[in-house]
Design an enzyme around this catalytic site. Structure first.
Site, PDB file in Angstrom:
ATOM      1  N   TYR A   1      15.872   2.115   0.504  1.00  0.00           N
ATOM      2  CA  TYR A   1      14.790   1.137   0.623  1.00  0.00           C
ATOM      3  C   TYR A   1      13.675   1.446  -0.366  1.00  0.00           C
ATOM      4  O   TYR A   1      13.319   2.612  -0.563  1.00  0.00           O
ATOM      5  CB  TYR A   1      14.225   1.160   2.049  1.00  0.00           C
ATOM      6  CG  TYR A   1      13.144   0.134   2.247  1.00  0.00           C
ATOM      7  CD1 TYR A   1      13.473  -1.179   2.541  1.00  0.00           C
ATOM      8  CD2 TYR A   1      11.797   0.458   2.102  1.00  0.00           C
ATOM      9  CE1 TYR A   1      12.485  -2.139   2.704  1.00  0.00           C
ATOM     10  CE2 TYR A   1      10.810  -0.494   2.259  1.00  0.00           C
ATOM     11  CZ  TYR A   1      11.156  -1.792   2.554  1.00  0.00           C
ATOM     12  OH  TYR A   1      10.177  -2.746   2.711  1.00  0.00           O
TER      13      TYR A   1
ATOM     14  N   TRP B   1      10.499  -0.621  -3.264  1.00  0.00           N
ATOM     15  CA  TRP B   1      10.118  -1.756  -4.095  1.00  0.00           C
ATOM     16  C   TRP B   1      10.521  -1.604  -5.554  1.00  0.00           C
ATOM     17  O   TRP B   1      10.525  -2.585  -6.300  1.00  0.00           O
ATOM     18  CB  TRP B   1       8.616  -1.996  -3.998  1.00  0.00           C
ATOM     19  CG  TRP B   1       8.242  -2.949  -2.908  1.00  0.00           C
ATOM     20  CD1 TRP B   1       8.649  -2.894  -1.614  1.00  0.00           C
ATOM     21  CD2 TRP B   1       7.391  -4.091  -3.031  1.00  0.00           C
ATOM     22  NE1 TRP B   1       8.077  -3.934  -0.910  1.00  0.00           N
ATOM     23  CE2 TRP B   1       7.297  -4.677  -1.761  1.00  0.00           C
ATOM     24  CE3 TRP B   1       6.674  -4.666  -4.089  1.00  0.00           C
ATOM     25  CZ2 TRP B   1       6.527  -5.822  -1.515  1.00  0.00           C
ATOM     26  CZ3 TRP B   1       5.908  -5.795  -3.825  1.00  0.00           C
ATOM     27  CH2 TRP B   1       5.854  -6.369  -2.561  1.00  0.00           C
TER      28      TRP B   1
HETATM   29  N1  LIG Z   1       2.210   4.364   7.834  1.00  0.00           N
HETATM   30  C1  LIG Z   1       2.694   3.310   7.185  1.00  0.00           C
HETATM   31  N2  LIG Z   1       3.827   3.434   6.456  1.00  0.00           N
HETATM   32  C2  LIG Z   1       4.296   2.379   5.783  1.00  0.00           C
HETATM   33  C3  LIG Z   1       3.620   1.134   5.801  1.00  0.00           C
HETATM   34  C4  LIG Z   1       2.437   1.022   6.578  1.00  0.00           C
HETATM   35  O1  LIG Z   1       1.801  -0.044   6.652  1.00  0.00           O
HETATM   36  N3  LIG Z   1       2.008   2.128   7.242  1.00  0.00           N
HETATM   37  N4  LIG Z   1       4.123   0.072   5.081  1.00  0.00           N
HETATM   38  C5  LIG Z   1       5.545   0.058   4.869  1.00  0.00           C
HETATM   39  C6  LIG Z   1       5.926  -0.994   3.921  1.00  0.00           C
HETATM   40  S1  LIG Z   1       5.484  -2.599   4.367  1.00  0.00           S
HETATM   41  C7  LIG Z   1       6.638  -0.767   2.795  1.00  0.00           C
HETATM   42  S2  LIG Z   1       7.208  -2.105   1.889  1.00  0.00           S
HETATM   43  C8  LIG Z   1       6.985   0.613   2.384  1.00  0.00           C
HETATM   44  C9  LIG Z   1       6.917   0.818   0.862  1.00  0.00           C
HETATM   45  O2  LIG Z   1       7.663   1.933   0.507  1.00  0.00           O
HETATM   46  P1  LIG Z   1       8.364   2.043  -0.939  1.00  0.00           P
HETATM   47  O3  LIG Z   1       8.832   0.728  -1.400  1.00  0.00           O
HETATM   48  O4  LIG Z   1       9.346   3.157  -0.850  1.00  0.00           O
HETATM   49  O5  LIG Z   1       7.115   2.495  -1.817  1.00  0.00           O
HETATM   50  P2  LIG Z   1       6.932   2.530  -3.397  1.00  0.00           P
HETATM   51  O6  LIG Z   1       5.787   3.446  -3.639  1.00  0.00           O
HETATM   52  O7  LIG Z   1       6.809   1.148  -3.932  1.00  0.00           O
HETATM   53  O8  LIG Z   1       8.257   3.226  -3.908  1.00  0.00           O
HETATM   54  C10 LIG Z   1       8.953   2.781  -5.006  1.00  0.00           C
HETATM   55  C11 LIG Z   1       9.518   3.963  -5.774  1.00  0.00           C
HETATM   56  O9  LIG Z   1      10.307   3.431  -6.831  1.00  0.00           O
HETATM   57  C12 LIG Z   1       9.996   4.125  -8.038  1.00  0.00           C
HETATM   58  N5  LIG Z   1      10.320   3.219  -9.140  1.00  0.00           N
HETATM   59  C13 LIG Z   1       9.528   2.286  -9.737  1.00  0.00           C
HETATM   60  N6  LIG Z   1      10.203   1.659 -10.713  1.00  0.00           N
HETATM   61  C14 LIG Z   1      11.444   2.200 -10.742  1.00  0.00           C
HETATM   62  C15 LIG Z   1      12.610   1.951 -11.535  1.00  0.00           C
HETATM   63  O10 LIG Z   1      12.630   1.089 -12.396  1.00  0.00           O
HETATM   64  N7  LIG Z   1      13.713   2.699 -11.261  1.00  0.00           N
HETATM   65  C16 LIG Z   1      13.724   3.649 -10.295  1.00  0.00           C
HETATM   66  N8  LIG Z   1      14.855   4.328 -10.105  1.00  0.00           N
HETATM   67  N9  LIG Z   1      12.641   3.909  -9.541  1.00  0.00           N
HETATM   68  C17 LIG Z   1      11.525   3.177  -9.758  1.00  0.00           C
HETATM   69  C18 LIG Z   1       8.538   4.479  -7.905  1.00  0.00           C
HETATM   70  O11 LIG Z   1       8.188   5.539  -8.772  1.00  0.00           O
HETATM   71  C19 LIG Z   1       8.449   4.834  -6.413  1.00  0.00           C
HETATM   72  O12 LIG Z   1       8.756   6.196  -6.209  1.00  0.00           O
HETATM   73  O13 LIG Z   1       6.120   1.549   3.031  1.00  0.00           O
HETATM   74  C20 LIG Z   1       6.144   1.404   4.449  1.00  0.00           C
HETATM   75  N10 LIG Z   1       5.462   2.508   5.061  1.00  0.00           N
HETATM   76  N1  LIG Z   2      -2.646  -3.856  -3.130  1.00  0.00           N
HETATM   77  C1  LIG Z   2      -1.517  -3.870  -2.399  1.00  0.00           C
HETATM   78  N2  LIG Z   2      -1.119  -5.013  -1.786  1.00  0.00           N
HETATM   79  C2  LIG Z   2       0.004  -5.010  -1.009  1.00  0.00           C
HETATM   80  C3  LIG Z   2       0.806  -3.859  -0.890  1.00  0.00           C
HETATM   81  C4  LIG Z   2       0.357  -2.667  -1.545  1.00  0.00           C
HETATM   82  O1  LIG Z   2       0.996  -1.602  -1.452  1.00  0.00           O
HETATM   83  N3  LIG Z   2      -0.786  -2.721  -2.285  1.00  0.00           N
HETATM   84  N4  LIG Z   2       1.966  -3.899  -0.144  1.00  0.00           N
HETATM   85  C5  LIG Z   2       2.575  -5.206   0.095  1.00  0.00           C
HETATM   86  C6  LIG Z   2       3.568  -5.128   1.169  1.00  0.00           C
HETATM   87  S1  LIG Z   2       5.037  -4.327   0.840  1.00  0.00           S
HETATM   88  C7  LIG Z   2       3.411  -5.715   2.365  1.00  0.00           C
HETATM   89  S2  LIG Z   2       4.688  -5.664   3.502  1.00  0.00           S
HETATM   90  C8  LIG Z   2       2.181  -6.430   2.717  1.00  0.00           C
HETATM   91  C9  LIG Z   2       1.735  -5.985   4.094  1.00  0.00           C
HETATM   92  O2  LIG Z   2       0.741  -6.794   4.617  1.00  0.00           O
HETATM   93  P1  LIG Z   2       0.088  -6.296   5.998  1.00  0.00           P
HETATM   94  O3  LIG Z   2       1.085  -5.566   6.780  1.00  0.00           O
HETATM   95  O4  LIG Z   2      -0.548  -7.439   6.668  1.00  0.00           O
HETATM   96  O5  LIG Z   2      -1.017  -5.292   5.419  1.00  0.00           O
HETATM   97  P2  LIG Z   2      -1.948  -4.196   6.071  1.00  0.00           P
HETATM   98  O6  LIG Z   2      -2.899  -3.810   5.003  1.00  0.00           O
HETATM   99  O7  LIG Z   2      -1.141  -3.123   6.711  1.00  0.00           O
HETATM  100  O8  LIG Z   2      -2.711  -4.937   7.258  1.00  0.00           O
HETATM  101  C10 LIG Z   2      -3.632  -5.994   7.064  1.00  0.00           C
HETATM  102  C11 LIG Z   2      -4.785  -5.819   8.001  1.00  0.00           C
HETATM  103  O9  LIG Z   2      -4.356  -5.975   9.351  1.00  0.00           O
HETATM  104  C12 LIG Z   2      -5.309  -5.334  10.178  1.00  0.00           C
HETATM  105  N5  LIG Z   2      -4.646  -4.886  11.384  1.00  0.00           N
HETATM  106  C13 LIG Z   2      -3.852  -3.808  11.545  1.00  0.00           C
HETATM  107  N6  LIG Z   2      -3.429  -3.722  12.815  1.00  0.00           N
HETATM  108  C14 LIG Z   2      -3.965  -4.758  13.481  1.00  0.00           C
HETATM  109  C15 LIG Z   2      -3.881  -5.226  14.829  1.00  0.00           C
HETATM  110  O10 LIG Z   2      -3.228  -4.655  15.689  1.00  0.00           O
HETATM  111  N7  LIG Z   2      -4.550  -6.383  15.115  1.00  0.00           N
HETATM  112  C16 LIG Z   2      -5.281  -7.052  14.202  1.00  0.00           C
HETATM  113  N8  LIG Z   2      -5.851  -8.179  14.575  1.00  0.00           N
HETATM  114  N9  LIG Z   2      -5.382  -6.623  12.925  1.00  0.00           N
HETATM  115  C17 LIG Z   2      -4.734  -5.507  12.572  1.00  0.00           C
HETATM  116  C18 LIG Z   2      -5.830  -4.157   9.391  1.00  0.00           C
HETATM  117  O11 LIG Z   2      -7.231  -4.071   9.535  1.00  0.00           O
HETATM  118  C19 LIG Z   2      -5.400  -4.426   7.973  1.00  0.00           C
HETATM  119  O12 LIG Z   2      -6.451  -4.343   7.040  1.00  0.00           O
HETATM  120  O13 LIG Z   2       1.144  -6.111   1.792  1.00  0.00           O
HETATM  121  C20 LIG Z   2       1.541  -6.272   0.433  1.00  0.00           C
HETATM  122  N10 LIG Z   2       0.360  -6.168  -0.392  1.00  0.00           N
HETATM  123 MO   LIG Z   3       6.217  -4.063   2.712  1.00  0.00          MO
END
Ligand SMILES: Nc1nc2c(c(=O)[nH]1)N[C@H]1C(S)=C(S)[C@@H](COP(=O)(O)OP(=O)(O)OC[C@H]3O[C@@H](n4cnc5c(=O)[nH]c(N)nc54)[C@H](O)[C@@H]3O)O[C@H]1N2
Ligand SMILES: Nc1nc2c(c(=O)[nH]1)N[C@H]1C(S)=C(S)[C@@H](COP(=O)(O)OP(=O)(O)OC[C@H]3O[C@@H](n4cnc5c(=O)[nH]c(N)nc54)[C@H](O)[C@@H]3O)O[C@H]1N2
Ligand SMILES: [Mo]
Length: 769
Positions: A117, A119
């Site tokens: 998994y 991005w």
């Molecule tokens: N506590 C907590 N944990 C969370 C979340 C949260 O809200 N709270 N959010 C979750 C969510 S929504 C997501 S989507 C995940 C994100 O988790 P990830 O998608 O695993 O996070 P990234 O940092 O985007 O990791 C991408 C990796 O790919 C590498 N990469 C970039 N380009 C390339 C390429 O071209 N080739 C290769 N081989 N590698 C490359 C980057 O260096 C990086 O190490 O985290 C989750 N974890």
């Molecule tokens: N700059 C930037 N943008 C991103 C990403 C990133 O890594 N960087 N990641 C992307 C990805 S993979 C994803 S999946 C999306 C995720 O999008 P989300 O999951 O919606 O993102 P979060 O920042 O975790 O949460 C948004 C807000 O929800 C509020 N919140 C948290 N828990 C609760 C709750 O229980 N109730 C209420 N009412 N509010 C709550 C928090 O205050 C937080 O600021 O974002 C995307 N956008």
């Molecule tokens: Mo995500």
């Protein structure tokens, strides 16, 4: 003389023109058409060839010794705790191929975990996960993962209730239609500008800031239901600083007010929904003796009962859009707020009306609400997987720790496979997975772990074999995202850093060693692949009425604009207009307020309900949001992310009240902990967060401080919140990630201030010349 073709690169956070001087990236200039370009790209300028770039293949010392003898490596020392040895590419590929072959012959293909998994980067051909899946399918299959960390609970729930998430996201009503017809926008989790910087595959035109201004100018009012005021800025939003995790209670109370005051749309509930009666009885407490009144909800949300009543009446009196951020479902019982969002919109009878109804994730990604066709462009065919075994993605550590054990998922009882080899390309589980101390234990069990990444992330440091991948700047690709304005011809801007190779080239070389190179490459060069994938997408575009130019022209123009469809996009408008001939893909063809399927799978009556939070000894709730200064963990070492750190640690937002009670002042180092572990962070004291809640962004590179004085569990000296988040499924139905359900305490850190190690190359890896 013709002008040189424009050179663009596309990232998940925007389109840029690279300025390169010899082999060095000097600048990334934002695309001139982008009204609100993201600053995130500035991290690449110094970051792409920083010291933490993986420049040569490397192997963990004791694993290398065993692998050179052709043996399964007995882990004599822990992964993540041993020096690396830099080796030649030929040997690295030979070792990887030999291990893949040994494991599949001895244990079968299901013993290979290739879920991988993450991005990765925006280009769709070198998309690392797709390349890996194609490669492993060619080898006879692998244990896969389903769903996402983003939307684990939502992806499983929504097909039972309305339609699958991708279908819904592709049709989200455009911001323009909301501005034209909407009056009230109720945003659970707000509409944070920071999150709309990105979209998977590209965000070629940033729209949220402009959209919010247009809505405001058109008279739309906003309610920000969130523990953070800053989740909705610049539009005079009313802030309801609710207790996180309480949303389902608040939503039930809104429904209860409508029911008792007769403000719900009976006709719409009759014609377009099923199962309202059982839900109505539940609202009145006829089934469980507990009426879901505003006073009942106040005790669970801290939103005053009279505020709930006033909000309910206001919502029922006008065109209201109810939006739910993804974050709300990334929690224990995370299905409930998503389901209730739809139920509320159905009770108001506004589903399918422009500016009304529901939204699932406006503000979470840039492209949601763009009003553009869901056309997603080129994608690499992955072939088919001969292995049946899979896991819901966030059950990674469970799988590694409990081979053969049963687990429940979406109405099925399944078994965890016995994993011997893990191959990860394009993701960072040592940032993204919950309860990292547990993952670290689970991660010791496989015999071989291969990680392919451009950078020495914490995951790479916990691998046996690390293969250096190029970044998108170092190769050609096509950038393309669903509902984005552009498809981008990504030209190589600079030569590979060190000995890095393209993901495709690495897998092609492995396939050659394993005897299926022709099957993997189909005899195409990478450029021929781009043309081939483009042509296939051109045919799909035609089905959406989009005429794309031939490849040659696309490549020399540098990008192609995807026009807006003639008819405005309004979510579920067809279903609203004609529920008989345009039914939903649910069992009843209607919105399922009560779902027999879910009742059958999970028990509990089959309609949305409130689950009391589990008792906890910890006084504070920790929210881990998406970072403003990077995409997840990517370029945490870059200038934009580094500029936000406090004493080198990730900033943690804390209310003045909670800070004062603990003698914490702005800029202090703090320690956050619970039974799972601890992390250090820098305190940012702010009245923008409600008391009782802490917030820290995800993605600080996990930097375990194993010899910390007195540490008895994992301690991250850098600020990765996943040291303390619980690794439990959202429910037995969806098994999603529950990161938001974390309870902790915090104190001022008075111990020694440790040096970060994770921003330097690991032991054994030569420093950059
Ligand atoms: N506590 C907590 N944990 C969370 C979340 C949260 O809200 N709270 N959010 C979750 C969510 S929504 C997501 S989507 C995940 C994100 O988790 P990830 O998608 O695993 O996070 P990234 O940092 O985007 O990791 C991408 C990796 O790919 C590498 N990469 C970039 N380009 C390339 C390429 O071209 N080739 C290769 N081989 N590698 C490359 C980057 O260096 C990086 O190490 O985290 C989750 N974890
Ligand atoms: N700059 C930037 N943008 C991103 C990403 C990133 O890594 N960087 N990641 C992307 C990805 S993979 C994803 S999946 C999306 C995720 O999008 P989300 O999951 O919606 O993102 P979060 O920042 O975790 O949460 C948004 C807000 O929800 C509020 N919140 C948290 N828990 C609760 C709750 O229980 N109730 C209420 N009412 N509010 C709550 C928090 O205050 C937080 O600021 O974002 C995307 N956008
Ligand atoms: Mo995500």
């Amino acid at each position: 003389m013709t002008a040189a073709p424009p050179r663009y690169t596309s990232t998940h956070w925007g389109v840029y023109r690279p300025v390169v001087d010899g082999a060095r990236l000097r600048a990334l200039e934002p695309a001139p058409w982008d009204p609100d370009p993201s600053p995130l790209a500035q991290s690449l300028v110094q970051g792409v060839d920083a010291a933490v770039r993986v420049r040569r293949p490397a192997a963990r010392a004791s694993w290398l010794e065993a692998a050179r003898r052709g043996e399964a490596a007995a882990a004599t020392r822990r992964r993540g705790d041993e020096p690396f040895v830099e080796i030649e590419w030929d040997e690295a590929l030979d070792l990887a191929a030999t291990e893949l072959q040994r494991v599949r012959r001895t244990h079968g293909n299901a013993a290979i975990y290739g879920g991988s998994y993450g991005w990765s980067s925006a280009g769709r051909f070198h998309h690392a996960q797709s390349q890996l899946h194609r490669f492993l399918n060619g080898l006879g299959g692998y244990t896969a993962s389903v769903d996402t960390y983003s939307l684990g609970a939502g992806r499983v729930l929504m097909p039972h209730v309305v339609a699958d998430m991708d279908t819904l996201l592709a049709q989200h009503t455009s911001w323009d239609e909301i501005a034209r017809h909407g009056s009230l926008f109720v945003a659970f989790g707000g509409l944070p500008l920071r999150n709309a910087q990105v979209s998977p595959g590209g965000a070629g035109e940033h729209q949220l800031r402009g959209a919010l201004q247009r809505l405001r100018a058109a008279g739309v009012r906003f309610i920000n239901v969130s523990p953070l005021r800053s989740d909705l800025e610049g539009v005079d939003a009313q802030w309801l600083p609710m207790r996180p995790g309480g949303d389902a209670a608040l939503m039930l109370a809104l429904a209860q007010v409508w029911l008792t005051e007769g403000l719900h749309d009976r006709a719409f509930l009759d014609s377009h929904c099923m199962g309202f009666e059982a839900f109505a009885r539940h609202l009145c407490g006829e089934d469980d003796g507990v009426p879901k009144t505003p006073a009942w909800a106040e005790a669970r949300t801290d939103v005053p009962a009279n505020t709930i009543v006033a909000l309910a009446r206001r919502m029922a009196a006008q065109r209201t859009l109810i939006n739910c951020a993804y974050a709300l479902q990334r929690a224990r019982h995370g299905e409930q707020p998503f389901w209730l969002t739809v139920v509320l919109a159905a009770m108001l009878g506004q589903v399918g009306l422009p500016g009304g109804g529901f939204g699932l994730g406006y503000g979470c990604m840039n492209n949601t609400g763009s009003g553009r066709a869901p056309f997603s462009g080129p994608r690499l065919p992955q072939g088919s997987n001969a292995v049946q075994a899979f896991i819901p993605v966030a059950r990674l550590a469970d799988m590694l720790l409990h081979p053969g054990e049963r687990f429940h998922y979406n109405g099925r009882s399944l078994r965890y496979p016995d994993i011997r080899l893990v191959y990860w390309a394009g993701g960072n589980p040592f940032h993204h997975h919950q309860q990292l101390g547990r993952l670290r234990r689970a991660w010791q069990r496989p015999e071989t772990i291969v990680v392919q990444d451009p950078f020495w992330t914490s995951t790479a440091r916990h691998a046996d074999l690390v293969l250096p991948a190029t970044t998108a700047l170092e190769r050609e690709d096509i950038g393309s995202a669903a509902s984005d304005r552009w498809m981008v011809a990504m030209r190589a801007a600079m030569p590979p850093v060190g000995q890095a190779r393209d993901d495709h080239a690495i897998f092609a070389a492995l396939a050659a060693r394993l005897g299926f190179e022709a099957k993997f490459t189909e005899g195409r060069t990478p450029r021929q692949w781009l043309e081939h994938l483009y042509d296939a997408s051109r045919e799909r575009a035609q089905a959406h009425g989009l005429a794309l130019p031939p490849f040659e022209q696309f490549w020399s123009d540098g990008l192609v604009e995807l026009p807006r469809p003639a008819r405005p996009v309004v979510l579920l408008s067809d279903f609203r207009a004609d529920p008989v001939n345009c039914p939903l893909p649910t069992p009843s063809g209607r919105i399922e307020i009560t779902s027999a399927t879910i009742a059958n799978y999970a028990g509990g009556g089959g309609h949305p309900r409130w689950h009391e939070p589990e008792a906890s000894p910890w006084p504070l709730q920790l929210l881990s949001c998406q970072p403003a200064t990077r995409l997840h963990s990517q370029y945490d070492h870059g200038a934009v992310s580094q500029a936000s750190k406090i004493q080198g640690r990730e900033p943690l937002t804390i209310s003045p009240r909670d800070a004062a009670a603990r003698g914490i002042t702005d800029g202090d180092l703090v320690r956050v902990w619970n039974e799972h572990g601890a992390f250090l962070a820098g305190a940012r004291v702010s009245g923008d967060i409600r008391p009782g809640v802490l917030q820290i962004a995800t993605g600080a590179w996990f930097d375990p401080w194993d010899d910390a004085p007195g540490a008895d569990s994992v301690l991250c000296r850098h600020g990765n919140p996943n040291t303390v988040t619980p690794d439990v499924g959202s429910s037995a139905l969806s098994q999603g990630c529950s990161a938001q359900t974390a309870r902790v305490d915090v104190e001022r850190w008075t111990g020694p201030v440790p040096r970060l190690r994770v921003m330097e190359p690991p032991l054994g890896v030569a420093a950059v010349p």
